[in-house]
Design a protein around this motif. Structure first.
Motif, short mmCIF file in Angstrom:
data_model
loop_
_atom_site.label_atom_id
_atom_site.label_comp_id
_atom_site.label_asym_id
_atom_site.label_seq_id
_atom_site.Cartn_x
_atom_site.Cartn_y
_atom_site.Cartn_z
N ARG A 27 0.83 -1.21 0.00
CA ARG A 27 0.00 0.00 0.00
C ARG A 27 0.86 1.26 0.00
O ARG A 27 0.53 2.24 -0.66
N LEU A 28 1.95 1.22 0.75
CA LEU A 28 2.85 2.38 0.77
C LEU A 28 3.42 2.62 -0.62
O LEU A 28 3.47 3.76 -1.10
N SER A 39 1.26 4.45 -3.16
CA SER A 39 0.72 5.74 -2.72
C SER A 39 1.60 6.90 -3.16
O SER A 39 2.68 6.72 -3.72
N ARG A 40 1.12 8.09 -2.86
CA ARG A 40 1.88 9.32 -3.11
C ARG A 40 3.24 9.26 -2.41
O ARG A 40 4.26 9.63 -2.98
N THR A 71 -0.72 17.84 -3.55
CA THR A 71 -1.57 16.86 -2.86
C THR A 71 -1.02 16.67 -1.45
O THR A 71 0.02 17.21 -1.11
N ARG A 72 -1.74 15.88 -0.62
CA ARG A 72 -1.30 15.85 0.78
C ARG A 72 -1.34 14.48 1.45
O ARG A 72 -0.96 14.36 2.61
N ALA A 73 -1.79 13.43 0.75
CA ALA A 73 -1.88 12.12 1.40
C ALA A 73 -0.52 11.69 1.95
O ALA A 73 0.48 11.71 1.23
N VAL A 81 1.64 8.92 4.95
CA VAL A 81 1.80 7.50 5.22
C VAL A 81 0.52 6.89 5.78
O VAL A 81 0.09 5.82 5.36
N ALA A 136 -1.97 6.43 3.16
CA ALA A 136 -1.56 5.36 2.24
C ALA A 136 -2.02 4.01 2.77
O ALA A 136 -2.44 3.14 2.02
#
Lengths: 323, 257
Positions: free
Chosen positions: A185-186, A189-190, B107-109, B111, B114
């Motif tokens: 998942r990490l 992600s962004r 953007t700001r997401a 850990v 996530a």
């Protein structure tokens, strides 16, 4: 990359690509069913898979180097050992306390150390691992030095303990699965993109507004949490801790697993841990030649699967895209 | 009204003065260019504007605020983005992911998001995806979306770098020799793309050697030689400037092209 079951069925190459993972899972499943000596071997492999999964975030995704991850396993291991064996805390509380301690230490250590790059970072982190090992040896009033700490209770919640080897293995399998899921998942992600980005070009990452220093530090802290968790699990499964368990050999073993399994891939840490964990058992019958064959096997794997076993069975560009 | 002002910018490397007391202003709209022979100090100038290098003297004002000494990542967040002379793509990421990294600063997401993927983070990721795909479309790389950046031909890597920079939603984009290594057709396409980006409201400042591209796309040109500004003006004015012609000795035909 997310792959739906339907596309896997339609694309045999992708199906083949998952064979190494299927093998690792099959080994774990066999150990759970068999319940014999292999439980111990696979149990160790799963604990290392958690450790390596954390290392993979810092080294595989962010492209940094840490030879000192054993320091955080030591923090988790000794926190669990001392708090449960000496002070009678429940195992879960010990694990959480260890991870919290690892986070604090990783922040304090990481802030100055992560300014280093390349070989200097490798040397700096190596020193951390050695220092923590020395502390474990010398701080006798707490760690009991070389003698170590025994009488650490098995994992459990409240009065309910995971007494049987098989129950412990199932628990380890669940923790490992959750760990790999978290790293996946990490990566998707962004935050994960920023890690892989800065491993490619720190200048470009900065020019795009990524705070490279902070991003690396977060990756370091996360990998330390995994290491601490692995250290705690280890002492609860073995029931004992000594400095030798968290020494340099831990780092060497983890590196081998990471590279053999597939650095930067999600499933690589599990595959590497299971394969490296099993190899000595497979070659045990060879007696004197055991180490020789083991070494040869490692070299062959790295020659014919330079991206690690996890990337076998995929085309070169595909393999790297799946990182 | 200017979007970028450079006042008395000087940079010394030991005894060498790479930039000497350079002063100019870049208009808030359209395409501007900094030109000059090799070693004129163009990249040093860019490095100082984008925060990668501290000037020895002078200051840089972006959008009315002094940004001298501000870190590159902060400058990017304020809306000034740059590309590099040697493309600095993220080789291990796909084309799509490269552009998504460009969205990072907007953007700001973190850990926690996530791992738990709350609704707002899923929405943000979907928006990032849509925006990245639109930018890839803008630069004409839609067929390569899932390809690894490292395997793209050089010309496409240049385009990808521009798409990635655009993802930061810049007000000013600095392009460091975007046409280097491009063939004639690719350079022409690049010119069209730069004009389109400027028409969309992003001011473009480029360093360029390719005179044809500069004369066709730039509205405003600053000329450097040996670290000093020797001329400034419209393409027509620059082509008639004797100092510039002299600096480019033998480059007269190129300017006329």
């Amino acid at each position: 990359m997310a792959t739906s079951p339907a596309t896997i069925l339609r694309n045999p190459r992708q199906w083949l690509g998952q064979l190494p993972l299927a093998f690792a899972v099959a080994v774990v499943a066999y150990a759970i069913i068999d319940g014999g000596y292999i439980v111990t071997v696979v149990g160790f492999a799963l604990i290392y898979a958690v450790f390596v999964a954390g290392l993979n975030i810092f080294m595989g995704y962010a492209g940094q180097t840490s030879f000192g991850q054993n320091a955080f396993a030591a923090i988790g291991g000794y926190a669990s050992a001392v708090l449960t064996a000496t002070y009678g805390w429940p195992p879960l509380a010990g694990i959480v306390a260890g991870m919290a301690g690892a986070v604090v230490c990783a922040l304090l250590i990481g802030m100055p150390t992560l300014r280093l790059k390349g070989h200097y970072l490798a040397m700096g982190t190596l020193a951390i691992g050695l220092i923590v090992y020395e502390i474990a040896v010398e701080w006798q009033s707490v760690t009991n030095g070389y003698m170590g700490i025994s009488g650490i209770p098995p994992l459990g919640i409240g009065s309910w303990e995971l007494e049987s080897d098989r129950a412990q293995l199932i628990f380890l399998a669940i923790v490992t699965a959750l760990s790999l899921w978290a790293t996946w998942r990490l990566r998707q992600s962004r935050f994960g993109r920023a890690l892989v980005a800065l491993s490619g070009s720190e200048d470009a990452a900065r020019a795009l507004g990524i705070n490279v220093g902070r991003t690396k530090l977060i990756a370091f802290v996360i990998s330390a949490m995994f290491a601490s968790l692995a250290g705690s699990l280890l002492v609860h499964i073995v029931g004992f801790i000594s400095p030798e368990m968290i020494g340099m050999n831990m780092v060497i073993l983890a590196f081998t697993m990471l590279y053999v399994g597939g650095i930067g891939t999600t499933t690589g840490p599990l595959i590497g841990a299971v394969v490296i964990g099993l190899l000595p058992e497979v070659f045990r019958g060879l007696k004197d030649y055991q180490d020789l064959v083991y070494g040869t096997a490692l070299i062959l794997i790295l020659i014919y699967a330079p991206g690690g076993i996890a990337s076998l069975g995929r085309l070169a560009p595909k393999r790297r895209a799946a990182r | 009204m200017s979007i970028l002002r450079v006042d008395g910018l000087t940079r010394r490397f030991g005894g060498l003065v790479a930039n000497n007391d350079i002063t100019f202003a870049i208009p808030a709209h359209g395409v501007s260019a900094v030109i000059g022979p090799n070693g004129a100090g163009k990249t040093t100038l860019f490095n100082m504007i984008s925060g990668f290098m501290e000037p020895s003297e002078g200051r840089v004002t972006f959008d009315g605020k002094i940004i001298t000494g501000v870190r590159p990542e902060e400058i990017a967040a304020r809306g000034l983005v740059r590309t590099f002379q040697l493309t600095q793509l993220f080789q291990n990421l796909s084309v799509l992911e490269n552009v998504k990294v460009g969205c990072h600063v907007r953007t700001r997401a973190g850990v926690f998001a996530a791992l738990t993927r709350p609704a707002w983070a899923r929405r943000e990721e979907a928006e990032t995806d849509a925006k990245a795909r639109a930018l890839i479309d803008l630069v004409g790389l839609s067929d390569q979306t899932e390809q690894l950046a490292g395997v793209l031909p050089y010309g496409q890597q240049r385009l990808l770098e521009i798409a990635r920079a655009m993802a930061t939603e810049p007000r000013l984009m600095l392009l460091d020799e975007p046409a280097a290594g491009l063939n004639h057709d690719e350079t022409a396409q690049l010119g069209t793309l730069i004009r389109r980006i400027a028409a969309g409201g992003t001011t473009v400042l480029l360093i360029e050697h390719d005179m044809r591209l500069v004369m066709k796309t730039a509205d405003h040109i600053v000329v450097l030689n040996f670290g000093r500004k020797i001329a400034e003006g419209t393409p027509a004015q620059i082509q008639e400037n004797e100092d510039v012609v002299e600096a480019y000795l033998g480059g007269v035909e190129m300017l006329d092209a």
